[in-house]
Structures are given as C-alpha cells and as structure tokens.
Design an enzyme around this catalytic site. Structure first.
Site, PDB file in Angstrom:
ATOM      1  N   GLU A  63       0.829  -1.256  -0.135  1.00 23.04           N
ATOM      2  CA  GLU A  63       0.143   0.063   0.111  1.00 23.04           C
ATOM      3  C   GLU A  63       0.845   1.334   0.010  1.00 23.04           C
ATOM      4  OE1 GLU A  63      -4.262  -0.475   1.780  1.00 23.04           O
ATOM      5  OE2 GLU A  63      -2.948  -0.906   3.392  1.00 23.04           O
ATOM      6  N   HIS A 106      -0.552   5.477   7.664  1.00 23.06           N
ATOM      7  CA  HIS A 106      -1.604   4.755   7.523  1.00 23.06           C
ATOM      8  C   HIS A 106      -1.954   3.630   8.605  1.00 23.06           C
ATOM      9  CE1 HIS A 106      -4.634   1.966   5.543  1.00 23.06           C
ATOM     10  NE2 HIS A 106      -3.760   0.947   5.497  1.00 23.06           N
ATOM     11  N   HIS A 164     -11.601  -0.799   6.432  1.00 19.02           N
ATOM     12  CA  HIS A 164     -10.015  -0.899   6.323  1.00 19.02           C
ATOM     13  C   HIS A 164      -9.382  -0.113   7.537  1.00 19.02           C
ATOM     14  CE1 HIS A 164      -6.493  -0.410   3.212  1.00 19.02           C
ATOM     15  NE2 HIS A 164      -6.108  -0.842   4.630  1.00 19.02           N
ATOM     16  N   HIS A 199      -4.725   0.599  10.674  1.00 20.71           N
ATOM     17  CA  HIS A 199      -6.015  -0.123  10.926  1.00 20.71           C
ATOM     18  C   HIS A 199      -6.351   0.128  12.310  1.00 20.71           C
ATOM     19  CE1 HIS A 199      -4.098  -3.036   7.737  1.00 20.71           C
ATOM     20  NE2 HIS A 199      -4.463  -1.627   7.089  1.00 20.71           N
TER      21      HIS A 199
HETATM   22 MN    MN Z   1      -4.129  -0.949   4.937  1.00 22.80          MN
END
Ligand code: MN
Length: 239
Positions: free
Chosen positions: A78, A97, A167, A99
C-alpha cells in the site's frame, strides 16, 4: 548520508516504535516521511511489522511509490497511499496509514467522527474514502496501485484524516511529530467519542471556532508528546 537524511531516518524508526507502543499499528500499518533532500521522494520501511523497524529497513521510494534502493527487500503493497498524498499535498511531510481499531467503527457507521476534546481539534473536518465509488464492490479494499492512491488522496482533500471504510484510516502532518500526534489522538478521540455515545444524552462536540483555536494552541505541543512517547517506547524495548 547527509545529516538531514540521517535525522529523518532516525525519527522514522522512532515513529514506527511509538505508533506500535501506542496501539495505532500492530503487525500492519506504516508511516512515511518526505525525503529531506528530494521532495518528490519519501522514506518508508520495507514490508515488516513497525515494532521491529531499524534504520537498515528504511527504503527510499520515488514519486510513484516505487522503491529506489530496495536491494531485494520487499516493500509495502500500500505504498501508493503515501506517494499519491505527497503528490497532491505539498503541505504534507509525513503520512500514517493504520488499521487503528477504535477508528474502524466510524468508517463503517453513518456517525461522524467529531472532535470530542481539544487535543483532537484537528478532527473538525474528517474525510471519508469509499473504495466502492471508484472501483466497485469486489476489491480487497487495499490501495494496491497509483490509481487507488490518487482516489484516496482526492477523498482526503485538505483534511488531516481520512476514514477508509472497512479498512482503516490515514493521518497526515506538516512534520513527522504532527502526523504521529494526529494518528494517536484520532485513536484516542474515537475511544472517547464511543464512550460518550454509550453514555448517552446530548453530545456536545467542539465547535469549528473552538477547534480552530485549539489547533493553534496544540501546534506547539507535538514535541512534548513526541518526547514522552519516544521515551516510553524506548523504555519498553529495553526490557
Ligand atoms: Mn491497510
């Protein structure tokens, strides 16, 4: 390596450890920083658990998210999240980024994530990213290419945080301390807001004016947070 680059790498390693220690990332999630000498490029760990990142794991990526000096090291799938946000936001120097668990419910619920307290005033405007709008309902939800990265960057717009439905989320900052601060306080605010919703009654969030004033006050405080969080992470790693 130049002094600036050495410092950027050292801070990025520390940021990885802080985000793990504070419960924002687990085996997954990543943080990058814009390359101090090549503004189109950025630094990001090779694909691995953030808690174990060391300076030798940091890989330079180009403006398209491709590794420049991977030397056989596997890179994050990603990485396009970072490349496309840097491309569209010249004010952004660091991207997280994750979760981060308490934030996920707000990505799937119609209840908006709002600033519940002054430390999270930057949540006055939170963006939402719906991958289905651009790519249909059969993706695995991951930002696997530049096109999806661009779509995410577009959804983020000028905001500090974007929720990615089903996500996770992204948080950005003008420097690495601010990005870490925002990622952590987004998670903290999500927990607090959820508790307030359970408590019930009429909920009173920060007004936009209060949020703007608090954001101004908080801008000078990210260094204090960084000092504490990095000390805590270091102490735990030494055990
Ligand atoms: Mn991810």
């Amino acid at each position: 390596m130049g002094t600036n680059l050495n410092e950027a790498v050292a801070d990025l390693v520390t940021a990885n450890h802080i985000l793990f220690d504070q419960g924002v990332v687990d085996a997954f999630g990543h943080i990058s920083v814009r390359h101090p000498e090549k503004p189109g490029c950025f630094l990001l760990s090779r694909a691995m658990a953030p808690s174990h990142v060391s300076a030798a794991d940091i890989v330079e990526h180009d403006e398209n998210g491709e590794p420049i000096d991977a030397n056989g090291r596997a890179v994050y799938l990603e990485r396009f999240i970072h490349a496309e946000i840097y491309r569209s936001r010249s004010d952004v120097t660091s991207v997280v980024h994750s979760h981060s668990p308490a934030v996920i419910p707000f990505g799937i619920s119609s209840v908006a994530l709002r600033p519940a307290f002054h430390m999270a005033s930057f949540l006055d405007k939170v963006s939402r990213f719906e991958i289905r709008d651009g790519f249909g309902s059969e993706t695995d939800l991951l930002i696997r290419d530049s096109e999806k990265g661009r779509y995410l960057a577009q959804a983020l717009g000028a905001a500090s945080v974007a929720l990615m439905r089903g996500h996770g989320s992204v948080a950005v900052g003008r420097d690495i301390r601010e990005a870490v601060y925002r990622a952590i306080y987004t998670e903290v605010n999500a927990r607090i807001q959820t508790q307030a919703v359970v408590l019930g009654g009429v909920l009173e969030y920060l007004t936009s004016e209060e949020a703007a004033a608090a954001t101004q006050s908080n801008a000078s405080q990210t260094g204090r947070c960084w000092a504490l969080w990095s000390e805590e992470a270091r102490a735990k790693r030494a055990k």
